[in-house]
Design an enzyme around this catalytic site. Structure first.
Site, PDB file in Angstrom:
ATOM      1  N   GLU A  17      34.972 131.254 -25.125  1.00  0.00           N
ATOM      2  CA  GLU A  17      35.713 130.939 -26.355  1.00  0.00           C
ATOM      3  C   GLU A  17      34.898 130.033 -27.272  1.00  0.00           C
ATOM      4  OE1 GLU A  17      38.100 131.473 -28.222  1.00  0.00           O
ATOM      5  OE2 GLU A  17      39.697 132.504 -27.130  1.00  0.00           O
ATOM      6  N   ASN A 155      45.792 131.756 -32.177  1.00  0.00           N
ATOM      7  CA  ASN A 155      44.413 132.228 -32.216  1.00  0.00           C
ATOM      8  C   ASN A 155      44.040 132.537 -33.661  1.00  0.00           C
ATOM      9  OD1 ASN A 155      42.561 132.546 -29.974  1.00  0.00           O
ATOM     10  ND2 ASN A 155      44.154 133.743 -28.951  1.00  0.00           N
ATOM     11  N   ASP A 207      42.733 138.200 -31.461  1.00  0.00           N
ATOM     12  CA  ASP A 207      42.250 137.011 -30.752  1.00  0.00           C
ATOM     13  C   ASP A 207      41.488 136.122 -31.728  1.00  0.00           C
ATOM     14  OD1 ASP A 207      41.385 135.232 -28.649  1.00  0.00           O
ATOM     15  OD2 ASP A 207      41.643 136.876 -27.239  1.00  0.00           O
TER      16      ASP A 207
END
Length: 293
Positions: A17, A155, A207
Site C-alpha cells: 500500500e 480508499n 482501491d
C-alpha cells in the site's frame, strides 16, 4: 508479463500500500500493512531496503526530514530511513480513539497545502461495519479531526492538480463508489459530495488511486487485475492490465514522473500477487506533496 508492465524487486507483500515516489532520492517507498514493513526501491540500482515497524501502517507521507505514518493507534513520525540502520523510535504525533478496538488506518495522502488525510477501517472487512472515518491531521495542534464518517473501507484518496477537487472511494463490495468533493484550499474542508464513479459498472472494486498531470483519476480495480483511468468528468478513458488479481494502490514516479507504480495484495493462487509493478502509461504525474509539520 503484461505489455509495458515490469516487476520491481522480488518481495511479496501481504498488502502492499501507499507507494510514494521520493524525488530527492529517486526512490519508491511503500508499506506492507500486515507485514509491518516499510519498503524502499532505489531506481538507479534496483536495490530494495526494508524496515520493521511497530504497528501496521496503512499509509505514509513524506515530511521535510523523514516520514509520517498513519498506523493502528495514531499518526507517527520517523526520521529519514537509512539503509542498514533500524528506524529510530517513532515519535507519536497524535492518537486516534477508534470506534472499535479492531481498527487501523488505511489509505491516505497529503493535499498540496501539506495536510495529511487518512481513513480508518475495521480489520475484518467481511463484517462490513461502517465504523471507518476520514481524518484530517492538524500538525500544529497535533490532533486528528474526523471529517467524514460512515465508511467501511476508505480508499482512493486523491486531489486534482489545482487541489480544488478531492476524491474518496469506499472499496467494500456493498459500496464500490468513488465520490468527488469540492475542496476549500484555505480551510482544508471538502463539501458538495457527489458520486464521481459507480464502480459497479466497471471491473473491480475501487482501491487506491492517483491523479495525473492532465487531471485524470487512476484507480486500482481490485479483484480485476486492472488500473483504470477516468477523465475529470468521470468517463472511463482506458484500463491497463496488471499481472496480479488484486492491485491495491498506484502512484506516479520515476525521473520524469512518467511511471505508474502499482502495489498489490497477496493471495494464495496468484503467483505474482503481493508484487510491486512499474507501468509506462504514456502520461505524466505530479510530485507527491509532503506533510507540513
Amino acid at each position: 508479463m503484461h505489455a509495458n508492465v515490469e516487476r520491481i524487486g522480488t518481495m511479496h507483500c501481504g498488502v502492499g500500500e501507499s507507494p510514494v515516489w521520493h524525488v530527492g532520492e529517486q526512490a519508491l517507498y511503500w508499506t506492507d500493512i500486515p507485514g509491518r514493513t516499510l519498503w524502499r526501491w532505489n531506481a538507479s540500482t534496483g536495490h530494495c531496503d526494508a524496515w520493521t515497524l511497530p504497528e501496521m501502517a496503512g499509509c505514509i507521507a513524506m515530511t521535510s526530514d523523514g516520514w509520517a505514518l498513519a498506523m493502528e493507534t495514531g499518526i507517527f513520525r520517523a526520521q529519514q530511513a537509512k539503509a542498514d540502520i533500524a528506524l529510530a523510535p517513532l515519535e507519536r504525533l497524535a492518537t486516534v480513539k477508534h470506534a472499535r478496538p479492531d481498527m487501523r488506518f488505511n489509505d491516505g495522502r497529503c493535499d498540496r497545502q501539506g495536510r495529511l488525510w487518512a481513513g480508518t477501517m475495521v480489520l475484518d472487512t467481511a463484517l462490513g461495519v461502517p465504523a471507518g472515518k476520514l481524518y484530517r491531521f492538524d500538525a500544529a495542534a497535533r490532533r486528528v479531526d474526523a471529517i467524514i464518517d460512515d465508511l467501511i473501507v476508505p480508499n482512493g484518496l486523491a486531489f486534482s492538480p489545482d487541489d480544488r477537487t478531492m476524491y474518496l472511494s469506499d472499496s467494500h463490495a456493498s459500496r464500490q463508489t468513488v465520490w468527488a468533493f469540492d475542496y476549500d484550499i484555505d480551510t482544508g474542508t471538502p463539501h458538495n459530495r457527489r458520486v464521481f464513479i459507480d464502480m459497479h459498472a466497471h471491473p473491480g472494486r475501487p482501491d487506491g488511486a492517483a491523479v495525473d498531470a492532465d487531471g485524470c483519476y487512476w484507480i486500482c480495480g481490485n479483484d480485476a487485475g486492472l488500473v483504470h483511468r477516468f477523465t475529470p468528468d468521470g468517463r472511463l478513458d482506458r484500463s491497463i492490465a496488471i499481472p496480479a488479481t488484486k492491485p491495491a494502490m498506484c502512484a506516479f514516479g520515476g525521473p520524469g514522473l512518467d511511471t505508474l507504480f502499482v502495489t498489490s495484495i497477496r493471495i494464495d493462487d496468484d503467483p505474482l500477487s503481493g508484487a510491486t509493478f512499474a507501468v509506462r502509461p504514456g502520461v505524466t504525474g505530479l510530485p507527491e506533496p509532503a506533510m507540513h509539520c
